[in-house]
Design a protein around this motif. Structure first.
Motif, PDB file in Angstrom:
ATOM      1  N   LEU A 162       0.818  -1.212   0.000  1.00  0.00           N
ATOM      2  CA  LEU A 162       0.000   0.000   0.000  1.00  0.00           C
ATOM      3  C   LEU A 162       0.853   1.263   0.000  1.00  0.00           C
ATOM      4  N   PHE A 163       1.865   1.310   0.852  1.00  0.00           N
ATOM      5  CA  PHE A 163       2.724   2.488   0.895  1.00  0.00           C
ATOM      6  C   PHE A 163       3.473   2.684  -0.419  1.00  0.00           C
ATOM      7  N   GLU A 164       3.727   1.595  -1.114  1.00  0.00           N
ATOM      8  CA  GLU A 164       4.466   1.687  -2.378  1.00  0.00           C
ATOM      9  C   GLU A 164       3.562   1.994  -3.573  1.00  0.00           C
ATOM     10  N   ASN A 165       2.268   1.664  -3.477  1.00  0.00           N
ATOM     11  CA  ASN A 165       1.439   1.694  -4.685  1.00  0.00           C
ATOM     12  C   ASN A 165       0.145   2.497  -4.610  1.00  0.00           C
ATOM     13  N   ASN A 188      -2.404   2.474 -14.106  1.00  0.00           N
ATOM     14  CA  ASN A 188      -1.127   1.855 -13.776  1.00  0.00           C
ATOM     15  C   ASN A 188      -1.410   0.406 -13.363  1.00  0.00           C
ATOM     16  N   GLU A 189      -1.301  -0.505 -14.322  1.00  0.00           N
ATOM     17  CA  GLU A 189      -1.754  -1.875 -14.106  1.00  0.00           C
ATOM     18  C   GLU A 189      -0.961  -2.610 -13.024  1.00  0.00           C
ATOM     19  N   HIS A 217      -1.089  -4.755  -7.443  1.00  0.00           N
ATOM     20  CA  HIS A 217      -0.510  -4.838  -6.099  1.00  0.00           C
ATOM     21  C   HIS A 217      -1.511  -4.403  -5.035  1.00  0.00           C
ATOM     22  N   VAL A 218      -2.230  -3.311  -5.283  1.00  0.00           N
ATOM     23  CA  VAL A 218      -3.191  -2.816  -4.285  1.00  0.00           C
ATOM     24  C   VAL A 218      -4.384  -3.768  -4.180  1.00  0.00           C
ATOM     25  N   HIS A 219      -4.820  -4.317  -5.311  1.00  0.00           N
ATOM     26  CA  HIS A 219      -5.939  -5.267  -5.291  1.00  0.00           C
ATOM     27  C   HIS A 219      -5.561  -6.522  -4.501  1.00  0.00           C
TER      28      HIS A 219
END
Length: 378
Positions: A209-212, A222-223, A228-230
């Motif tokens: 989360l902090f990265e994306n 941004n796929e 990553h967030v999903h």
């Protein structure tokens, strides 16, 4: 140390773009799709029906789900599920749609008992936030109050994480649901029932989360970041389903239900003050929860030479992220009148004390302490 702790996952997870195709492999004759009008209008429900048709399933649709599903929606859905007796139940949408499906599903089980033939339950999230696709939690509104139902019967059999399904999510929804995920993972990490297994999932979700999160808030196309967030949302869901949550969610359930505010935004506005309370920032800042928050700071590469420094670093990192995302500093900024807010605090604190999430909070709160948190976040 607790003995005989367990970790189990009853839900099969299929992820990455294109995974909706898994629906074409399902077996059965009749399917019930539970979703909302918006997803029906933009074509998602039609897409699901197409895949189910490939599998030889006849589809029926219930799209009367609204935000904060209530007992009327459960009653309406229950009538349909009794009429068509589906072999497959597909819930597609955000937390409201999946929670409604769970509530309908569970109500049928409760009312009909063994006469209810359990359909194969598929959950497809179209937001990256609730983790409802892998949990046995459902939040239902009854007479204005949000009630948390918890029963492993409600856990989906299959979760499909196709991040293409969130590609049309509005920026505000991306932010609110993302902050909900951060709250899920943070609370699971300090919850009384946390284990090494839930820790691993919570830590990974927080790092992702902090990265994306900021990346997809700025560009939902941004796929890589979207995937990553999903996935982080699902990881956090698994973590809190096993470890539990805490008063951040108890307080958010109460204020969201009372003042009709978005759940993720409520969690975001409460988060720093809840962390400060659990970590006893105004006292020694050296209890178990403070040490856990400091560990998260270390994992993110933040200053954490002492427990207090790590605790403060984690709080500051959340403040910075919220500022970058454009999140308000308090509930007053949402247009809530001071008199209205003040008049509701007592009832909201009482509701939070009774919430199913409160018992696993790392510190047992008094009602007066919850009132104090509410006042600080106004």
């Amino acid at each position: 140390m607790k003995i005989n702790q367990t970790f189990s996952l009853n839900t099969k997870i299929i992820f990455n773009p294109g995974s909706l195709n898994e629906l074409s492999k399902l077996q059965g004759e009749t399917a019930l799709i539970i979703s909302d009008k918006i997803l029906e209008e933009i074509g998602y429900v039609k897409t699901i029906k197409g895949y189910l048709a490939e599998a030889g399933l006849t589809s029926h649709v219930f799209t009367d789900v609204r935000p904060d599903p209530d007992t009327k929606i459960l009653a309406d859905g229950l009538k349909i599920i009794q009429e068509i007796k589906p072999d497959v139940l597909v819930a597609m949408g955000g937390g409201s749609a999946i929670d409604a499906a769970k509530g309908i599903f569970y109500s049928a089980h409760q009312m009909l008992g063994d006469a209810f033939q359990r359909p194969y339950f598929v959950a497809i999230p179209t937001t990256s936030g609730t983790g409802s696709e892998v949990t046995d939690f459902s939040v239902i509104t009854a007479e204005g109050d949000k009630i948390v139902l918890v029963n492993d019967y409600m856990a989906p059999d299959l979760a499909i994480l196709d991040s293409d399904c969130v590609a049309s999510a509005p920026r505000k929804v991306v932010i609110d649901t993302g902050m909900d995920v951060l709250t899920h993972a943070t609370e699971a990490y300090v919850a009384n029932d946390a284990t090494d297994f839930t820790d691993a999932l919570a830590e990974k979700a927080i790092r992702l989360l902090f990265e994306n999160l900021l990346l997809i808030a700025e560009d939902i196309n941004n796929e890589v970041a979207r995937d990553h967030v999903h996935n982080a949302s699902c990881m956090a869901g698994i973590a809190f389903n096993q470890a539990g949550l805490g008063i951040n969610h108890s307080l958010a359930h109460a204020i969201g239900g009372t003042l009709h505010l978005a759940h993720g935004r409520c969690n975001a506005l409460l988060l720093e003050e809840v962390i400060a309370f659990n970590g006893e920032l105004e006292k020694s800042a050296n209890n178990h929860a403070a040490k856990r928050y400091a560990k998260l700071a270390e994992l993110l590469g933040l200053p954490a030479r002492t427990v207090r420094e790590g605790l403060v670093s984690y709080i500051d990192a959340i403040k910075k992220l919220k500022k970058q995302l454009g999140i308000e500093s308090g509930f007053a900024d949402l247009g809530i009148e001071a008199d209205t807010y003040q008049a509701a605090i007592e009832k909201m604190a009482e509701a939070a004390m009774m919430d199913r999430c409160t018992p696993v909070n790392p510190i047992k709160p008094a009602k007066e302490e919850l009132i104090k948190i509410y006042k600080k976040v106004y």
